[in-house]
Design an enzyme around this catalytic site. Structure first.
Site, PDB file in Angstrom:
ATOM      1  N   ASP A  56      -1.672   2.675  -9.032  1.00 15.83           N
ATOM      2  CA  ASP A  56      -2.258   3.684  -8.446  1.00 15.83           C
ATOM      3  C   ASP A  56      -3.178   4.789  -9.666  1.00 15.83           C
ATOM      4  OD1 ASP A  56      -1.626   3.342  -6.027  1.00 15.83           O
ATOM      5  OD2 ASP A  56      -0.080   4.767  -5.785  1.00 15.83           O
ATOM      6  N   ARG A  70      -6.490  12.347   1.558  1.00 17.48           N
ATOM      7  CA  ARG A  70      -5.297  12.065   1.861  1.00 17.48           C
ATOM      8  C   ARG A  70      -4.284  11.994   0.655  1.00 17.48           C
ATOM      9  NH1 ARG A  70      -5.343   5.957   2.981  1.00 17.48           N
ATOM     10  NH2 ARG A  70      -3.355   6.537   3.380  1.00 17.48           N
ATOM     11  N   LYS A 115       3.096  12.685  -2.671  1.00 18.63           N
ATOM     12  CA  LYS A 115       2.808  12.099  -1.339  1.00 18.63           C
ATOM     13  C   LYS A 115       3.767  10.932  -1.066  1.00 18.63           C
ATOM     14  CE  LYS A 115      -0.656   9.474  -0.941  1.00 18.63           C
ATOM     15  NZ  LYS A 115      -0.182   8.053  -0.180  1.00 18.63           N
ATOM     16  N   ASN A 116       3.785  10.099  -2.121  1.00 18.40           N
ATOM     17  CA  ASN A 116       4.423   8.722  -1.686  1.00 18.40           C
ATOM     18  C   ASN A 116       5.874   9.104  -1.791  1.00 18.40           C
ATOM     19  OD1 ASN A 116       2.127   7.502  -1.596  1.00 18.40           O
ATOM     20  ND2 ASN A 116       2.261   6.442  -3.494  1.00 18.40           N
ATOM     21  N   CYS A 142      -6.502  -3.929   4.762  1.00 15.09           N
ATOM     22  CA  CYS A 142      -6.537  -2.614   4.032  1.00 15.09           C
ATOM     23  C   CYS A 142      -7.563  -3.017   2.902  1.00 15.09           C
ATOM     24  CB  CYS A 142      -5.246  -2.370   3.380  1.00 15.09           C
ATOM     25  SG  CYS A 142      -5.287  -1.178   2.168  1.00 15.09           S
TER      26      CYS A 142
HETATM   27  C1  UD1 Z   1       3.239   1.813  -2.200  1.00 17.34           C
HETATM   28  C2  UD1 Z   1       2.569   3.125  -2.268  1.00 17.34           C
HETATM   29  C3  UD1 Z   1       0.908   2.621  -2.891  1.00 17.34           C
HETATM   30  C4  UD1 Z   1       1.013   1.937  -4.320  1.00 17.34           C
HETATM   31  C5  UD1 Z   1       1.960   0.795  -3.866  1.00 17.34           C
HETATM   32  C6  UD1 Z   1       2.168  -0.197  -5.082  1.00 17.34           C
HETATM   33  C7  UD1 Z   1       3.227   4.547  -0.859  1.00 17.34           C
HETATM   34  C8  UD1 Z   1       3.042   5.253   0.679  1.00 17.34           C
HETATM   35  N1  UD1 Z   1       2.291   3.734  -1.113  1.00 17.34           N
HETATM   36  O1  UD1 Z   1       2.644   1.176  -1.164  1.00 17.34           O
HETATM   37  O2  UD1 Z   1       0.285   4.106  -3.470  1.00 17.34           O
HETATM   38  O3  UD1 Z   1      -0.267   1.460  -4.555  1.00 17.34           O
HETATM   39  O4  UD1 Z   1       3.269   1.129  -3.633  1.00 17.34           O
HETATM   40  O5  UD1 Z   1       2.820   0.747  -6.211  1.00 17.34           O
HETATM   41  O6  UD1 Z   1       4.255   4.667  -1.395  1.00 17.34           O
HETATM   42  N2  UD1 Z   1       3.789  -7.078  -0.088  1.00 17.34           N
HETATM   43  C9  UD1 Z   1       3.990  -8.142   0.584  1.00 17.34           C
HETATM   44  N3  UD1 Z   1       4.821  -8.160   1.852  1.00 17.34           N
HETATM   45  C10 UD1 Z   1       5.334  -6.991   2.272  1.00 17.34           C
HETATM   46  C11 UD1 Z   1       5.098  -5.853   1.505  1.00 17.34           C
HETATM   47  C12 UD1 Z   1       4.276  -5.979   0.439  1.00 17.34           C
HETATM   48  O7  UD1 Z   1       3.497  -9.366   0.166  1.00 17.34           O
HETATM   49  O8  UD1 Z   1       5.969  -6.925   3.086  1.00 17.34           O
HETATM   50  C13 UD1 Z   1       3.026  -6.979  -1.247  1.00 17.34           C
HETATM   51  C14 UD1 Z   1       1.642  -6.233  -1.065  1.00 17.34           C
HETATM   52  O9  UD1 Z   1       0.649  -6.897  -0.409  1.00 17.34           O
HETATM   53  C15 UD1 Z   1       1.180  -5.826  -2.475  1.00 17.34           C
HETATM   54  C16 UD1 Z   1       2.584  -5.819  -3.157  1.00 17.34           C
HETATM   55  O10 UD1 Z   1       3.645  -6.363  -2.262  1.00 17.34           O
HETATM   56  O11 UD1 Z   1       0.427  -6.756  -2.923  1.00 17.34           O
HETATM   57  C17 UD1 Z   1       3.020  -4.135  -3.406  1.00 17.34           C
HETATM   58  O12 UD1 Z   1       3.060  -3.699  -2.059  1.00 17.34           O
HETATM   59  P1  UD1 Z   1       4.148  -2.557  -1.768  1.00 17.34           P
HETATM   60  O13 UD1 Z   1       4.857  -2.170  -3.144  1.00 17.34           O
HETATM   61  O14 UD1 Z   1       4.797  -2.803  -0.460  1.00 17.34           O
HETATM   62  O15 UD1 Z   1       3.280  -1.089  -1.651  1.00 17.34           O
HETATM   63  P2  UD1 Z   1       3.287  -0.070  -0.421  1.00 17.34           P
HETATM   64  O16 UD1 Z   1       4.602   0.367  -0.146  1.00 17.34           O
HETATM   65  O17 UD1 Z   1       2.139  -0.437   0.478  1.00 17.34           O
END
Ligand code: UD1
Length: 422
Positions: free
Chosen positions: A309, A401, A22-23, A121
């Site tokens: 995850d 999902r 999915k991701n 979230c």
């Molecule tokens: C992706 C995955 C999700 C997984 C996560 C971490 C997808 C669709 N989802 O989510 O299943 O749990 O990676 O492996 O691929 N953060 C910030 N600022 C930002 C972006 C992120 O502070 O601009 C923080 C987030 O709050 C979180 C951490 O960085 O604490 C990791 O988030 P991120 O790696 O961005 O996760 P997602 O891409 O949302």
């Protein structure tokens, strides 16, 4: 709303095939926005999040051929030749945060985009500041208004970007944007997940020039245009890991076809420490259990660390293991909601900030429980597989999902599981 009922106590045996990730699929489908030519995809999982992505892309004007996909072939074709709208609405972004990933590609190809901010979230704050900081460094003008981000740029340019955290989504958004920027972009402290490598591989098939994906620094040499491509999505490492736990927790013997052990290193090492017997080869992973499960401590970390995850699933296994396990969650601040539901089934989990102390050797007993997020929902089903009596999991839209045909797959391994449609 649908419910899933699991009657516990069956050992799982046999073979199950892992679906597409999915991701990995979400950003790679969104990458079709970068070209006017047709993009062909194989091994696309039939999941609610993919339907949301298709709704989002279809709403922008992307032509979608999903005839084969709907019949279960897992093949899709997308063509963003006549993009008529450059906006992702709140309704879609709040349903699925990954919708925010259209910001980079739309701005890169069309010079503007309007995308709703995702908001809160269940598992944590999840801001998008790093996505925006990177796009600004590439010359985009970013404005916030009425809950939306508006990005504009005549043409993005290359930049040196440092991510304060190795965010998966920010790395993906910026990689896609940088493929059509003028000059070279370096993303430092980039996320290294296998899904990042899969996206890079797809972008390179489109004529992009992406190097270093899977390492700390991703370098992207911008090109003037990209072309159509054909790409098979990698197998889902989180689904595979969930089946590993399903086999281990029931004392079963399952061949998980298509699982890539190299994407699950930290997780598999922990399971071996816990006493699970694994045989890995390029075709998949065989999971058996001979004796008791031992408790192990786990800390979630960005890849190649233990995946957040898979934390909820591991917590269920530790609830029945011998001894005490400490599980530390470092990625999301509120990702223990499953613990309270597991406690209702007889687990003994004490929460202390970002640590969960799991006292093992519990006999779980079936109960009505509620899924609170995607990975929490599979953890309740895993608990149900080993619990005495029946477990009734509600709010399974979370499960839909991310887990394709989950009842069918678990039933084929001997689980007693059924969906009650509302
Ligand atoms: C992706 C995955 C999700 C997984 C996560 C971490 C997808 C669709 N989802 O989510 O299943 O749990 O990676 O492996 O691929 N953060 C910030 N600022 C930002 C972006 C992120 O502070 O601009 C923080 C987030 O709050 C979180 C951490 O960085 O604490 C990791 O988030 P991120 O790696 O961005 O996760 P997602 O891409 O949302």
């Amino acid at each position: 709303m649908d419910k899933i009922i699991v009657h516990g106590g069956k050992k799982l045996t046999g073979e199950v095939t892992v679906s597409g990730s999915k991701n990995a699929a979400l950003p790679i489908l969104i990458a079709s926005l970068l070209t006017a030519e047709p993009c062909r995809y194989q091994r696309v999982p039939n999941l609610a999040d993919i339907h949301t992505t298709l709704k989002l892309l279809g709403g922008l004007g992307v032509k979608i051929d999903k005839q084969g996909w709907a019949r279960g072939t897992s093949e899709l074709t997308l063509q963003a030749e006549a993009v008529s709208k450059l906006e992702a609405s709140y309704d879609l972004v709040k349903t699925m945060r990954a919708s925010f990933l259209v910001l980079g590609p739309l701005t890169a190809r069309f010079g503007q985009a309007r995308v709703s901010t995702p908001g809160g979230c269940a598992i944590g704050a999840r801001p998008v500041n790093l996505h925006l900081k990177g796009l600004e460094a590439m010359g985009a003008r970013i404005e916030h208004s009425h809950g939306y981000i508006e990005a504009t740029a005549v043409r993005l340019h290359g930049a040196k970007i440092y991510l304060d955290l190795p965010s998966v989504g920010a790395t993906e958004n910026l990689m896609m944007a940088a493929t059509l920027a003028e000059g070279t972009t370096f993303i430092e402290n980039a996320a290294k997940e296998p899904e990042i490598e899969d996206l890079a591989s797809a972008l390179n098939k489109m004529g992009g020039r992406v190097r270093g994906a899977g390492t700390d620094i991703v370098q992207i040499d911008g090109v003037d245009s990209l072309h159509g491509f054909s790409h098979e999505i990698i197998p889902d490492r989180i689904e595979a890991g969930s089946f590993v736990i399903a086999s281990a927790i029931t004392g079963g013997d399952v061949w998980i076809k298509g699982a890539r052990a190299e994407h699950l290193d930290a997780f598999l090492i922990k399971l071996q420490e816990a006493g699970v017997v694994l045989s890995c080869d390029p075709g998949g992973i065989r999971v058996q259990r001979n004796g008791k499960i031992k408790s192990v401590d786990v800390t979630t970390l960005p890849y190649p660390g233990f995946a957040t995850d898979l934390q909820a699933q591991m917590m269920v296994l530790m609830s029945v293991a011998d001894g005490v396990s400490v599980i530390t969650e470092t990625i999301f601040e509120n990702r223990f909601m499953h613990a309270l539901e597991l406690d209702r089934m007889g687990a003994q989990i004490q929460l202390e900030g970002n640590r969960a102390v799991v006292r093992g050797a519990r006999e779980l007993s079936g109960a009505p429980v509620m899924a609170t997020d995607l990975r929490a929902s599979i953890s309740l089903i895993l608990a149900g597989l080993v619990a005495s009596g029946s477990t009734e999991v509600s709010r399974v839209y979370h499960l839909d999902r991310g887990y394709e045909y989950i009842e069918e797959k678990l039933s084929s391994l001997g689980a007693q599981i059924e969906r009650v449609r509302a």
